[in-house]
Write a protein that holds these residues in place. Sequence first.
Motif, PDB file in Angstrom:
ATOM      1  N   LYS A  20       5.574 -10.480   0.542  1.00 23.19           N
ATOM      2  CA  LYS A  20       5.827  -9.352  -0.361  1.00 23.19           C
ATOM      3  C   LYS A  20       4.823  -8.231  -0.124  1.00 23.19           C
ATOM      4  O   LYS A  20       5.192  -7.062   0.010  1.00 23.19           O
ATOM      5  N   LEU A  21       3.529  -8.579  -0.052  1.00 22.09           N
ATOM      6  CA  LEU A  21       2.493  -7.574   0.159  1.00 22.09           C
ATOM      7  C   LEU A  21       2.627  -6.910   1.528  1.00 22.09           C
ATOM      8  O   LEU A  21       2.441  -5.694   1.659  1.00 22.09           O
ATOM      9  N   CYS A  22       2.957  -7.689   2.546  1.00 21.58           N
ATOM     10  CA  CYS A  22       3.142  -7.123   3.886  1.00 21.58           C
ATOM     11  C   CYS A  22       4.335  -6.177   3.910  1.00 21.58           C
ATOM     12  O   CYS A  22       4.274  -5.103   4.525  1.00 21.58           O
ATOM     13  N   GLN A  23       5.403  -6.555   3.228  1.00 22.40           N
ATOM     14  CA  GLN A  23       6.576  -5.687   3.148  1.00 22.40           C
ATOM     15  C   GLN A  23       6.200  -4.362   2.474  1.00 22.40           C
ATOM     16  O   GLN A  23       6.608  -3.286   2.935  1.00 22.40           O
ATOM     17  N   GLU A  24       5.402  -4.429   1.419  1.00 22.63           N
ATOM     18  CA  GLU A  24       4.955  -3.209   0.740  1.00 22.63           C
ATOM     19  C   GLU A  24       4.084  -2.360   1.667  1.00 22.63           C
ATOM     20  O   GLU A  24       4.244  -1.135   1.735  1.00 22.63           O
ATOM     21  N   PHE A  25       3.163  -3.002   2.388  1.00 24.17           N
ATOM     22  CA  PHE A  25       2.309  -2.279   3.337  1.00 24.17           C
ATOM     23  C   PHE A  25       3.157  -1.596   4.404  1.00 24.17           C
ATOM     24  O   PHE A  25       2.971  -0.417   4.708  1.00 24.17           O
ATOM     25  N   ASN A  26       4.083  -2.338   4.984  1.00 22.74           N
ATOM     26  CA  ASN A  26       4.895  -1.819   6.079  1.00 22.74           C
ATOM     27  C   ASN A  26       5.813  -0.685   5.648  1.00 22.74           C
ATOM     28  O   ASN A  26       6.255   0.107   6.481  1.00 22.74           O
ATOM     29  N   ALA A  27       6.088  -0.568   4.356  1.00 27.89           N
ATOM     30  CA  ALA A  27       6.953   0.505   3.842  1.00 27.89           C
ATOM     31  C   ALA A  27       6.196   1.811   3.590  1.00 27.89           C
ATOM     32  O   ALA A  27       6.814   2.858   3.393  1.00 27.89           O
ATOM     33  N   ILE A  28       4.863   1.760   3.620  1.00 25.64           N
ATOM     34  CA  ILE A  28       4.072   2.969   3.371  1.00 25.64           C
ATOM     35  C   ILE A  28       4.114   3.851   4.621  1.00 25.64           C
ATOM     36  O   ILE A  28       3.837   3.382   5.725  1.00 25.64           O
ATOM     37  N   PRO A  29       4.445   5.125   4.467  1.00 27.39           N
ATOM     38  CA  PRO A  29       4.510   6.015   5.637  1.00 27.39           C
ATOM     39  C   PRO A  29       3.156   6.144   6.338  1.00 27.39           C
ATOM     40  O   PRO A  29       2.103   6.151   5.694  1.00 27.39           O
ATOM     41  N   ALA A  30       3.184   6.268   7.652  1.00 27.25           N
ATOM     42  CA  ALA A  30       1.958   6.436   8.441  1.00 27.25           C
ATOM     43  C   ALA A  30       1.204   7.704   8.060  1.00 27.25           C
ATOM     44  O   ALA A  30       0.006   7.821   8.315  1.00 27.25           O
ATOM     45  N   THR A  31       1.898   8.634   7.429  1.00 25.68           N
ATOM     46  CA  THR A  31       1.270   9.882   6.981  1.00 25.68           C
ATOM     47  C   THR A  31       0.423   9.689   5.728  1.00 25.68           C
ATOM     48  O   THR A  31      -0.164  10.651   5.239  1.00 25.68           O
ATOM     49  N   GLU A  32       0.378   8.446   5.214  1.00 32.74           N
ATOM     50  CA  GLU A  32      -0.412   8.138   4.021  1.00 32.74           C
ATOM     51  C   GLU A  32      -1.426   7.028   4.326  1.00 32.74           C
ATOM     52  O   GLU A  32      -1.352   5.934   3.754  1.00 32.74           O
ATOM     53  N   PRO A  33      -2.393   7.291   5.217  1.00 36.58           N
ATOM     54  CA  PRO A  33      -3.328   6.242   5.626  1.00 36.58           C
ATOM     55  C   PRO A  33      -4.197   5.694   4.486  1.00 36.58           C
ATOM     56  O   PRO A  33      -4.572   4.520   4.510  1.00 36.58           O
ATOM     57  N   GLU A  34      -4.482   6.514   3.487  1.00 37.67           N
ATOM     58  CA  GLU A  34      -5.291   6.017   2.363  1.00 37.67           C
ATOM     59  C   GLU A  34      -4.536   4.935   1.591  1.00 37.67           C
ATOM     60  O   GLU A  34      -5.120   3.926   1.199  1.00 37.67           O
ATOM     61  N   ARG A  35      -3.237   5.163   1.368  1.00 41.64           N
ATOM     62  CA  ARG A  35      -2.413   4.146   0.687  1.00 41.64           C
ATOM     63  C   ARG A  35      -2.299   2.889   1.537  1.00 41.64           C
ATOM     64  O   ARG A  35      -2.348   1.769   1.002  1.00 41.64           O
TER      65      ARG A  35
END
Length: 187
Positions: free
Chosen positions: A30-45
């Motif tokens: 679940k956490l990996c799926q959430e990480f992988n969904a964050i756009p590369a343009t948002e490195p802080e997130r």
Amino acid sequence: MTSELDKLKAGDWYCFADEKVAARKARAAKLCQEFNAIPATEPERQTKKMQEILGSYGEHLSVQANFNCDYGKNIHVGHDFLSNYNLTILDMAPVQIGNNVMIGPNCGIYTVNHPMIPSGRRKYLARAKPVVIGNDVWFGGSVTVLPGVTIGNNVVIAAGAVVTKDVSDNTLVAGVPAKPIRKLSQD
């Protein structure tokens, strides 16, 4: 009676279909799926989510999507950790990664193995052995590290290598299975 998690932690054969073992993997997925969904343009997130996944981390953490793991809390990285795209860490046992480590794309670090006999695999058995990676290590692309391996300091693993045995400090290794090619300078 010994629980499957206790067997796992002791380095014994355990059933990976066990409810508590499966719950660890489900949380990580679940956490990996959430990480992988964050756009590369948002490195802080991305960094904040990766900090939630990992057991511990140092300063300057950079992990590119996609990232996948079995547990997350068994992964401990030092300062200045950089991972390129598509890193998979099967961390049912601890994975300790030192400072100043760079991991190329499409790499895998695996602590888990399965029985060589069909009856053991039919029982969903697995055994996990820790992986240790020293300081100042660089993995080329598509490197695979197998369970129980220790990689020393100032090591370069050439692209495509499969590391099946420990690697001593100041060494370049390459091949399948990986073998020492030459010693490296410490400069």
